[in-house]
Scaffold this motif. Structure first.
Motif, mmCIF file in Angstrom:
data_model
loop_
_atom_site.group_PDB
_atom_site.id
_atom_site.type_symbol
_atom_site.label_atom_id
_atom_site.label_comp_id
_atom_site.label_asym_id
_atom_site.label_seq_id
_atom_site.Cartn_x
_atom_site.Cartn_y
_atom_site.Cartn_z
ATOM 1 N N GLY A 52 132.835 83.235 43.475
ATOM 2 C CA GLY A 52 134.018 82.425 43.232
ATOM 3 C C GLY A 52 133.735 80.931 43.308
ATOM 4 O O GLY A 52 132.595 80.477 43.179
ATOM 5 N N GLU A 68 134.100 85.955 47.104
ATOM 6 C CA GLU A 68 135.319 85.235 46.739
ATOM 7 C C GLU A 68 135.215 83.751 47.102
ATOM 8 O O GLU A 68 134.208 83.287 47.640
ATOM 9 C CB GLU A 68 136.532 85.906 47.386
ATOM 10 C CG GLU A 68 136.760 87.321 46.846
ATOM 11 C CD GLU A 68 138.024 87.974 47.381
ATOM 12 O OE1 GLU A 68 138.560 87.500 48.419
ATOM 13 O OE2 GLU A 68 138.475 88.963 46.762
ATOM 14 N N ASP A 69 136.276 82.998 46.793
ATOM 15 C CA ASP A 69 136.269 81.538 46.966
ATOM 16 C C ASP A 69 136.007 81.125 48.415
ATOM 17 O O ASP A 69 136.372 81.838 49.372
ATOM 18 C CB ASP A 69 137.625 80.958 46.556
ATOM 19 C CG ASP A 69 137.941 81.178 45.078
ATOM 20 O OD1 ASP A 69 137.023 81.526 44.314
ATOM 21 O OD2 ASP A 69 139.117 81.003 44.704
ATOM 22 N N ASP A 70 135.386 79.948 48.562
ATOM 23 C CA ASP A 70 135.255 79.255 49.853
ATOM 24 C C ASP A 70 134.464 80.050 50.888
ATOM 25 O O ASP A 70 134.713 79.932 52.094
ATOM 26 C CB ASP A 70 136.646 78.911 50.415
ATOM 27 C CG ASP A 70 137.439 78.052 49.456
ATOM 28 O OD1 ASP A 70 136.954 76.959 49.101
ATOM 29 O OD2 ASP A 70 138.543 78.479 49.037
ATOM 30 N N VAL A 71 133.495 80.810 50.437
ATOM 31 C CA VAL A 71 132.627 81.577 51.343
ATOM 32 C C VAL A 71 131.362 80.783 51.630
ATOM 33 O O VAL A 71 130.824 80.109 50.750
ATOM 34 C CB VAL A 71 132.277 82.951 50.726
ATOM 35 C CG1 VAL A 71 131.168 83.654 51.515
ATOM 36 C CG2 VAL A 71 133.524 83.839 50.665
ATOM 37 N N LYS A 81 137.751 85.933 50.715
ATOM 38 C CA LYS A 81 137.911 84.478 50.626
ATOM 39 C C LYS A 81 137.833 83.828 52.007
ATOM 40 O O LYS A 81 138.415 84.306 52.979
ATOM 41 C CB LYS A 81 139.251 84.157 49.972
ATOM 42 C CG LYS A 81 139.535 82.678 49.812
ATOM 43 C CD LYS A 81 140.854 82.442 49.097
ATOM 44 C CE LYS A 81 141.122 80.938 48.931
ATOM 45 N NZ LYS A 81 142.385 80.693 48.195
ATOM 46 N N GLY A 82 137.094 82.723 52.082
ATOM 47 C CA GLY A 82 137.025 81.947 53.313
ATOM 48 C C GLY A 82 136.145 82.530 54.393
ATOM 49 O O GLY A 82 136.116 82.011 55.511
ATOM 50 N N ALA A 121 139.259 88.766 53.960
ATOM 51 C CA ALA A 121 139.298 87.304 53.932
ATOM 52 C C ALA A 121 139.192 86.732 55.335
ATOM 53 O O ALA A 121 139.646 87.340 56.321
ATOM 54 C CB ALA A 121 140.602 86.840 53.274
ATOM 55 N N ASN A 122 138.540 85.580 55.433
ATOM 56 C CA ASN A 122 138.407 84.814 56.676
ATOM 57 C C ASN A 122 137.627 85.544 57.767
ATOM 58 O O ASN A 122 137.818 85.277 58.959
ATOM 59 C CB ASN A 122 139.798 84.404 57.197
ATOM 60 C CG ASN A 122 140.558 83.563 56.187
ATOM 61 O OD1 ASN A 122 140.025 82.586 55.655
ATOM 62 N ND2 ASN A 122 141.792 83.964 55.884
#
Length: 322
Positions: free
Chosen positions: A240, A275-278, A294-295, A310-311
């Motif tokens: 991402g 996913e995004d922001d990893v 994500k994250g 996520a996170n």
């Protein structure tokens, strides 16, 4: 260096590759070259023939592709990879002339690579040059968009690395960025139907940076590889936006399924989705068609074969004394 440039004819590359001739004009038979050459011909043409479909001799040139890759980099970032003395009056002429030379060479290399296409037919072969020209023209039209992606990658590097003092430093000193630049060019050719040529570009980048990104991988905007040596990103990986990875990270396949005849099944989705922001730290190995939410942060040297939400924050289990 001057001594090398003034090397006598007897030591040129051509003469070193040519058997020495005796005084009577015959070649030196000390090495039994006639038998060796005949044996190699027999292997090449009959017993161990590996030519594609038994007939294709024309191949893309790695040397020319390196020249094209360098020229495209210079066209995208003229004063960094081209000529540092360019000014507002000369820069457009430099970019135009560089692109003309690169794209002319690229069209021929695309044509040669299309000889290995699975879509080949009599009609396809008849229009091969036209198809290659169309692929090259479409590739050229996407260069402004590719540069926009690369500027995002540069900004991600500057924001993600406290050691990065300027964009110019990243352009000139960061192997991770050069690998991403090559990937963005290769991925475009891959999507345009020239996967063989795309693989050559990715391999040239790997040879110079130690970073192996398959051109079929899908990588979003603002991607940053810090340090980078030993990074492997497999063919069906999906990454991402705003993802940062460090050296020796592997996004690989967990297993290699085979068909009923024992042949590898190719093209199936077998690599991770990030996913995004990893952030993935050094030495992490992530295998199979799993999703990193994500994250998330994946710690160094983690071995991961299952999805995480996520996170998530994944790290190695701590060693404990009994």
């Amino acid at each position: 260096m001057n001594a090398l440039l003034n090397m006598p004819d007897a030591l040129t590359a051509e003469s070193r590759l040519t058997p020495a001739a005796n005084a009577d004009g015959s070649h030196d038979k000390h090495w039994g070259l006639s038998e060796v050459v005949n044996g190699l011909r027999q292997s090449r043409e009959h017993t161990k023939k590996i030519r594609y479909q038994g007939r294709v001799r024309e191949l893309p040139s790695r040397e020319i592709m390196q020249q094209i890759l360098d020229g495209l980099a210079a066209a995208l970032f003229p004063t960094h990879y081209g000529r540092p003395d360019l000014n507002d009056e000369s820069i457009d002429h430099f970019v135009g002339s560089t692109l003309h030379a690169c794209l002319t060479q690229l069209a021929e290399q695309v044509r040669r690579s299309l000889l290995f296409s699975a879509e080949r037919s009599a009609a396809f072969d008849h229009n091969l040059k036209q198809i290659a020209d169309e692929v090259t023209r479409s590739f050229a039209s996407q260069l402004p968009d590719i540069r926009a992606f690369l500027v995002g990658d540069l900004n991600a590097a500057q924001q993600g690395d406290p050691a990065a003092n300027s964009i110019s430093e990243i352009l000139l000193c960061y192997p991770g960025f050069r690998a991403v630049l090559s990937y963005r060019l290769a991925h475009t050719l891959y999507l345009l139907g020239a996967p063989f040529l795309a693989r050559i570009i990715s391999n040239l980048a790997y040879a110079s940076t130690g970073i192996d990104i398959h051109p079929g991988a899908r990588i979003g905007a603002e991607f940053f590889i810090d340090h980078g040596s030993g990074v492997v990103i497999g063919e069906t990986s999906i990454i991402g936006e705003r993802v940062r990875i460090y050296q020796a990270v592997t996004l690989g396949s967990k297993s290699f399924p085979t068909d009923e005849n024992g042949n590898l099944v190719k093209g199936n989705a077998r690599h991770p989705i990030v996913e995004d922001d990893v952030v993935i730290y050094a030495g992490a190995t992530i295998l199979g068609r799993i999703t990193i939410g994500k994250g998330s942060v994946i710690g160094g040297n983690v071995w991961l074969t299952q999805s995480v939400p996520a996170n998530s924050h994944i790290s190695q289990a701590s060693n404990r004394n009994s």
